[in-house]
Write a protein that holds these residues in place. Structure first.
Motif, PDB file in Angstrom:
ATOM      1  N   GLY A 208       0.789  -1.220   0.000  1.00 21.58           N
ATOM      2  CA  GLY A 208       0.000   0.000   0.000  1.00 21.58           C
ATOM      3  C   GLY A 208       0.823   1.272   0.000  1.00 21.58           C
ATOM      4  N   THR A 209       2.112   1.189   0.310  1.00 21.06           N
ATOM      5  CA  THR A 209       2.969   2.378   0.290  1.00 21.06           C
ATOM      6  C   THR A 209       3.353   2.731  -1.140  1.00 21.06           C
ATOM      7  OG1 THR A 209       4.974   1.042   0.523  1.00 21.06           O
ATOM      8  CG2 THR A 209       3.909   1.800   2.549  1.00 21.06           C
ATOM      9  N   GLN A 210       3.824   3.965  -1.321  1.00 15.15           N
ATOM     10  CA  GLN A 210       4.258   4.413  -2.639  1.00 15.15           C
ATOM     11  C   GLN A 210       5.772   4.576  -2.677  1.00 15.15           C
ATOM     12  OE1 GLN A 210       2.021   7.945  -3.712  1.00 15.15           O
ATOM     13  NE2 GLN A 210       0.493   6.687  -4.749  1.00 15.15           N
ATOM     14  N   LYS A 211       6.317   4.363  -3.855  1.00 16.82           N
ATOM     15  CA  LYS A 211       7.762   4.441  -4.000  1.00 16.82           C
ATOM     16  C   LYS A 211       8.098   4.955  -5.393  1.00 16.82           C
ATOM     17  CE  LYS A 211      11.933   1.533  -3.808  1.00 16.82           C
ATOM     18  NZ  LYS A 211      12.441   0.152  -3.551  1.00 16.82           N
ATOM     19  N   THR A 212       9.134   5.779  -5.486  1.00 20.11           N
ATOM     20  CA  THR A 212       9.632   6.267  -6.768  1.00 20.11           C
ATOM     21  C   THR A 212      11.030   5.701  -6.990  1.00 20.11           C
ATOM     22  OG1 THR A 212       8.374   8.314  -6.587  1.00 20.11           O
ATOM     23  CG2 THR A 212      10.200   8.298  -8.150  1.00 20.11           C
ATOM     24  N   TYR A 213      11.254   5.190  -8.184  1.00 21.08           N
ATOM     25  CA  TYR A 213      12.546   4.608  -8.550  1.00 21.08           C
ATOM     26  C   TYR A 213      13.300   5.630  -9.411  1.00 21.08           C
ATOM     27  CZ  TYR A 213      10.033   0.306  -7.344  1.00 21.08           C
ATOM     28  OH  TYR A 213       9.286  -0.650  -6.707  1.00 21.08           O
ATOM     29  N   TYR A 214      14.441   6.116  -8.903  1.00 20.00           N
ATOM     30  CA  TYR A 214      15.231   7.094  -9.642  1.00 20.00           C
ATOM     31  C   TYR A 214      16.451   6.431 -10.261  1.00 20.00           C
ATOM     32  CZ  TYR A 214      12.558  10.915  -7.544  1.00 20.00           C
ATOM     33  OH  TYR A 214      11.549  11.766  -7.166  1.00 20.00           O
ATOM     34  N   LEU A 215      16.701   6.776 -11.510  1.00 19.30           N
ATOM     35  CA  LEU A 215      17.922   6.349 -12.192  1.00 19.30           C
ATOM     36  C   LEU A 215      18.790   7.592 -12.360  1.00 19.30           C
ATOM     37  CD1 LEU A 215      19.641   4.284 -13.760  1.00 19.30           C
ATOM     38  CD2 LEU A 215      18.362   4.932 -15.814  1.00 19.30           C
ATOM     39  N   ILE A 216      19.877   7.682 -11.605  1.00 22.36           N
ATOM     40  CA  ILE A 216      20.752   8.846 -11.649  1.00 22.36           C
ATOM     41  C   ILE A 216      21.842   8.608 -12.680  1.00 22.36           C
ATOM     42  CG2 ILE A 216      22.392  10.240 -10.336  1.00 22.36           C
ATOM     43  CD1 ILE A 216      20.704   9.836  -7.886  1.00 22.36           C
ATOM     44  N   GLU A 217      21.872   9.456 -13.704  1.00 21.96           N
ATOM     45  CA  GLU A 217      22.809   9.292 -14.811  1.00 21.96           C
ATOM     46  C   GLU A 217      24.049  10.169 -14.679  1.00 21.96           C
ATOM     47  OE1 GLU A 217      19.925  10.273 -17.847  1.00 21.96           O
ATOM     48  OE2 GLU A 217      19.721   8.158 -18.389  1.00 21.96           O
ATOM     49  N   SER A 218      23.900  11.298 -14.031  1.00 23.90           N
ATOM     50  CA  SER A 218      25.053  12.193 -13.870  1.00 23.90           C
ATOM     51  C   SER A 218      24.842  13.066 -12.648  1.00 23.90           C
ATOM     52  CB  SER A 218      25.232  13.064 -15.119  1.00 23.90           C
ATOM     53  OG  SER A 218      24.101  13.912 -15.299  1.00 23.90           O
ATOM     54  N   ALA A 219      25.933  13.629 -12.159  1.00 22.82           N
ATOM     55  CA  ALA A 219      25.851  14.503 -10.992  1.00 22.82           C
ATOM     56  C   ALA A 219      26.979  15.529 -11.053  1.00 22.82           C
ATOM     57  CB  ALA A 219      25.947  13.695  -9.705  1.00 22.82           C
ATOM     58  N   ALA A 220      26.735  16.686 -10.494  1.00 29.15           N
ATOM     59  CA  ALA A 220      27.754  17.734 -10.468  1.00 29.15           C
ATOM     60  C   ALA A 220      27.785  18.338  -9.054  1.00 29.15           C
ATOM     61  CB  ALA A 220      27.422  18.819 -11.494  1.00 29.15           C
ATOM     62  N   PRO A 221      28.970  18.658  -8.527  1.00 30.70           N
ATOM     63  CA  PRO A 221      30.272  18.552  -9.202  1.00 30.70           C
ATOM     64  C   PRO A 221      30.990  17.232  -8.943  1.00 30.70           C
ATOM     65  CG  PRO A 221      30.503  19.722  -7.147  1.00 30.70           C
ATOM     66  CD  PRO A 221      29.054  19.339  -7.239  1.00 30.70           C
ATOM     67  N   THR A 222      30.316  16.245  -8.347  1.00 36.21           N
ATOM     68  CA  THR A 222      30.976  14.980  -8.033  1.00 36.21           C
ATOM     69  C   THR A 222      30.413  13.869  -8.896  1.00 36.21           C
ATOM     70  OG1 THR A 222      31.552  13.473  -6.215  1.00 36.21           O
ATOM     71  CG2 THR A 222      29.334  14.445  -6.194  1.00 36.21           C
ATOM     72  N   SER A 223      30.640  12.598  -8.531  1.00 41.75           N
ATOM     73  CA  SER A 223      30.228  11.462  -9.352  1.00 41.75           C
ATOM     74  C   SER A 223      28.770  11.102  -9.107  1.00 41.75           C
ATOM     75  CB  SER A 223      31.105  10.249  -9.052  1.00 41.75           C
ATOM     76  OG  SER A 223      30.898   9.819  -7.719  1.00 41.75           O
ATOM     77  N   ALA A 224      28.204  10.333 -10.081  1.00 44.01           N
ATOM     78  CA  ALA A 224      26.829   9.858  -9.939  1.00 44.01           C
ATOM     79  C   ALA A 224      26.705   8.917  -8.760  1.00 44.01           C
ATOM     80  CB  ALA A 224      26.373   9.178 -11.218  1.00 44.01           C
ATOM     81  N   SER A 225      27.724   8.089  -8.537  1.00 43.27           N
ATOM     82  CA  SER A 225      27.678   7.141  -7.420  1.00 43.27           C
ATOM     83  C   SER A 225      27.630   7.864  -6.088  1.00 43.27           C
ATOM     84  CB  SER A 225      28.894   6.214  -7.473  1.00 43.27           C
ATOM     85  OG  SER A 225      30.101   6.963  -7.388  1.00 43.27           O
TER      86      SER A 225
END
Length: 421
Positions: A208-225
């Motif tokens: 019954g809970t809601q969840k969003t799945y994010y796919l992070i492709e890039s990030a600034a100024p550091t890494s996506a990880s």
């Protein structure tokens, strides 16, 4: 002396006609090989032999029916042999994941193989056929053998997977497009990191809970990880979660709906948009009945009944099998689930083996009956060539003698001419 009627010649001609008729019948029997070529030859014998022929033809086909049954059983058993091997591997993986030395990521890797094996077990069940007859799909509530329904998955998933369509109750798939807009900005708990990526959701989970799945492709100024780690460590972002690859995201979606989703894959639709395709587990069907007709008559005791259960992942209780987590609890519980599935397959294979042994005896008995009935029918219908050849030779001699006597009879009245000179 009389000349108006040549009775001697008439008698000779009549006897020659009888001999010729008898010789013609003998020739017909010798050339056809049959003693009865028409009902007039032996009316009672014809009726008896045709009844025997009916039994012979019926039993011959019954033997072929039983042989087809053996082939179907062997096909099902061969498929279940592979299922057995995969379940044995699931046993190894469950025991492995239950070991306390494994980390959460280690169990996640084991879970990937578990998911693939469960999906293949389900695929084998839904695709194994003999002569276009599905053997391991069972019969649904409408009594339709081999027809799958997805009502359970539809109830669980319909309207829950974000912007995706409802479950296709024919193919058992649900397509979930990446939500629009496709690009999202995620400001993590670290203000200096801004991540760019895509999202699926929000979707409603089975609890019954809601969840969003994010796919992070890039990030600034550091890494996506780094952005992924920072986002997931921020408690305020729950129940959403970020992932670094589409494979990780689809694996998470599969895990959250493991009891209803068999596998999750990705593809580009006609518009070039990234779309997730979720394959769902079919509903559990009743055992399919394969009734083999192994006799020449229509009575029930001329049928052999056998049932084959629906041995899909859901039928075996393997849908939703989970060995992941940060401890061994789920994997330990999975060991018993796998053991129960193994026993179900073993029971079904044992039943199939018993049916095959019975069918082999049935075939041997049918072939024996056909052979002996054919022998009896042959004694009624077939020509005894030696006896018939003796009769033919006798008629041939009589025919030659009759022709000679007819010639002599025609010459007998010529003596009257001497009296008229």
């Amino acid at each position: 002396m009389i000349v108006k009627h040549n009775l001697t010649a008439m008698n000779s001609n009549r006897m020659l006609g009888l001999t010729t008729t008898s010789q013609a019948k003998a020739t017909e029997k010798l050339s056809s090989g049959y003693k009865i070529n028409r009902a007039a030859d032996d009316a009672a014998g014809l009726a008896i032999s045709e009844k025997m022929r009916k039994q012979i033809r019926g039993l011959t086909q019954a033997s072929l029916n039983a042989q087809d049954g053996v082939s179907a059983v062997q096909t099902a058993d061969g498929a279940l042999n592979e299922v057995h091997d995969m379940i044995q591997r699931l046993t190894e993986l469950s025991v492995k994941a239950a070991n306390g030395t494994l980390s959460e990521s280690d169990r996640g890797a084991v879970q990937n193989e578990v998911d693939q094996l469960v999906a293949e077990i389900d695929r084998v069940s839904t695709t194994t056929k003999f002569n276009e007859t599905h053997l391991l799909r069972g019969t649904n509530a409408n009594g339709k053998a081999g027809e799958l329904t997805y009502t359970d998955a539809a109830t669980a998933l319909d309207g829950n997977l974000g912007t995706g369509s409802a479950v296709d109750t024919v193919k058992g798939t649900v397509d979930v497009a990446i939500t629009s807009p496709a690009t999202v900005q995620i400001t993590t708990v670290t203000p200096s990191i801004t991540a760019t990526g895509k999202s699926v959701g929000p979707v409603e989970l089975p609890d019954g809970t809601q969840k969003t799945y994010y796919l992070i492709e890039s990030a600034a100024p550091t890494s996506a990880s780094e952005a992924i780690r920072a986002y997931n460590e921020d408690a305020s972002n729950a129940p959403s979660k970020a992932y670094g690859s589409m494979s990780e995201l689809t694996a998470a979606l599969k895990a959250d709906y493991s009891e209803n989703i068999r596998a999750v894959t990705t593809y580009l639709d006609d518009n070039g948009d990234l779309t997730l395709k979720a394959e769902t587990f079919a509903d559990l069907n009743n055992p399919v009945g394969l009734d083999l007709h192994v006799g020449a008559d229509s009575t029930d005791d001329n049928k052999i009944y056998m049932n084959i259960s629906m041995l899909s992942a859901k039928g075996l209780g393997l849908n939703g099998l989970n060995v992941s987590g940060d401890n061994a609890d789920a994997a330990t519980a999975a060991i018993d689930v796998v053991a129960d599935a193994l026993q179900r397959v073993s029971n079904q294979r044992a039943s199939l083996g018993a049916i095959q042994n019975r069918l082999e005896h049935t075939i041997a008995n049918l072939d024996n009956i056909v052979e002996n009935t054919t022998s009896a029918e042959a004694s009624i219908r077939d020509t005894d060539m030696a006896t018939q050849m003796v009769e033919y030779s006798n008629n041939q001699i009589l025919a030659q003698a009759g022709q000679a006597m007819l010639a002599q009879s025609n010459q007998a009245t010529s003596g009257v001419l001497s009296l008229l000179q």
